[in-house]
Motif scaffolding. Sequence first.
Motif, short mmCIF file in Angstrom:
data_model
loop_
_atom_site.label_atom_id
_atom_site.label_comp_id
_atom_site.label_asym_id
_atom_site.label_seq_id
_atom_site.Cartn_x
_atom_site.Cartn_y
_atom_site.Cartn_z
N ALA A 197 21.76 53.56 7.12
CA ALA A 197 22.35 53.04 8.27
C ALA A 197 21.23 52.35 9.06
O ALA A 197 21.60 51.09 9.42
CB ALA A 197 22.98 54.06 9.15
N THR A 198 20.29 52.98 9.06
CA THR A 198 19.04 52.34 10.04
C THR A 198 18.44 51.09 9.29
O THR A 198 18.13 50.30 9.83
CB THR A 198 17.91 53.31 10.22
N GLY A 199 18.34 51.15 7.91
CA GLY A 199 17.86 50.35 7.19
C GLY A 199 18.83 48.97 7.34
O GLY A 199 18.38 47.64 7.46
N SER A 200 19.91 49.04 7.19
CA SER A 200 20.98 47.96 7.32
C SER A 200 20.69 47.32 8.73
O SER A 200 21.24 46.15 8.71
CB SER A 200 22.42 48.44 7.10
N THR A 201 20.67 48.15 9.83
CA THR A 201 20.49 47.67 11.14
C THR A 201 19.33 46.73 11.21
O THR A 201 19.07 45.66 11.61
CB THR A 201 20.50 48.67 12.08
N VAL A 202 18.25 47.17 10.40
CA VAL A 202 16.95 46.56 10.60
C VAL A 202 17.00 45.12 9.78
O VAL A 202 16.47 44.20 10.29
CB VAL A 202 15.76 47.30 9.85
N ILE A 203 17.64 45.13 8.57
CA ILE A 203 18.01 43.92 7.78
C ILE A 203 18.90 43.17 8.65
O ILE A 203 18.43 41.77 8.80
CB ILE A 203 18.59 44.23 6.88
N LEU A 204 19.76 43.50 9.29
CA LEU A 204 20.81 42.55 10.30
C LEU A 204 20.04 41.97 11.29
O LEU A 204 20.14 40.76 11.69
CB LEU A 204 21.92 43.45 10.74
N VAL A 205 19.08 42.63 11.84
CA VAL A 205 18.36 42.20 13.11
C VAL A 205 17.38 41.22 12.53
O VAL A 205 17.27 39.95 13.02
CB VAL A 205 17.57 43.12 13.70
#
Length: 482
Positions: free
Chosen positions: A205-213
């Motif tokens: 979940a954190t990684g997906s957020t990092v990718i999205l940003v």
Amino acid sequence: RLTAVAAAVLFAIVSSDPGTGGEGANREIYMNTLILAAWYFAMRWADAIGRDGIERARADTSNHDGNVTTVTSRAADGAWLWLLAAGSALALGSSVKTVVAIHWVVLAVAVGSIAGCSGGGASRTRHAGSAVVFLGLGPAALWLLTWLYFIVTGRAAEFADAVFLFNLSYSEGGGGFLSRFTTFFRPPRHPFIFDSAFPLWIAAATGSTVILVTLVKRLGAGAERIRHESAPTRSDQAIVGPGLILCLVVAGFFAVCMPGRFWPHYYYLLIPPAVMATAVAVALIASRLTDWAQRPSAARVGGGVLLVGIALAVLAAEYRHYLSQPLFGITVNRYNSRDFWGRAQGQNVGGVTRADDRVFVYGNEAEIYYYSGRRCASRYTMITGLSEGMAGAEDRRKILMEELRSDPPRLILIVFDQPPFDEWLAFLDTHYGEPIGFDFHDRTGEPIMFVMARKDQPIEPIDWNWDRSSVGGWFAGDDPNP
């Protein structure tokens, strides 16, 4: 390499865990392989057309400078073959379970967007349309040939019933359509799904957020380039890889939620995306460390420490919920005592019947056939499709009764999974007598199964009541002798 190795290690660790459905992942194992292959092929295609755009941009720059250019772009030659391969992989995956169609839709949107951005002006729509067509050729060919086969063999109606009508009924899991996307986080049947791999789910979940940003920031530069009708650049290429990984996460999430059932093996479709999102996000963070510290070694050390920490956290959670548990404790946590119960009843069936006897279980306990070594008297080894409210249930019930009447099975086990129907009760009254044995719930004493033998082929009496305390395990904290 560090990212790839870390992803492989994480995947191997989590895939051994019953909590994620890893050791019993049903056909999702094969679906994952084909889905990942499709995404790999799509990335190769995107890389090819991206390099092609960069080469053409260089050639255009040379021409604008008044120089004669000899640059001829060949990077995109045959790139469409990668799309054909990607679509074909998803086509094969959809033949395993049709829910893979969701992955095709998500990938088609991504591919169309990438292709549209690779062209300029009016050619964008043409490029996008052509890419989606190539991606769709494989599924179109496979499903057209499949339909033709069943039409020619006179089984089109049965094919449609089994593959489409039943699936649509099965996906009616109750509640509103949108609610299933929140039910994902609190599955009613198996709430332990998140326990032993919880650090990975948090990391994903954190990684997906990092990718999205990261994508939002990089897309700003890409949008500026598109507004000026210029060709792709290397910064555009830096969007594609992480973007496709994020699309894989989205597709996996939708594929888990759409059936509305939330069995553990459904969640297994999200394990590869979760692992890859984690690893790619760490790589992006490591890249930022390089920019900040101006030292490549900082990225390697920082990324390595972060990935090792995630792997150790997953192992610690797995040790608590899985690796340190007794065998029966693992089974009870996931499927109650079903595996042990099925083996015991299968051995009972095998002990009172001959090898050539056919039996039938009116329930969903197909493991009884396996442990007894006896053939099912019908094509319906599980009776979910016979349930009231399922599309086509009446036709399936007729087929069941025709098969059973042609040669009534020596033994029938009736598990209280589904209520009986009139024709079934009349069949039992004609060919079978009173129940010859019962299995009772170990706590409530209520019957959960009874056994019937053919009137003209009685069997020796045995004790069919199985007590799970005999194998030495109950839920944690329970009194084994209540």
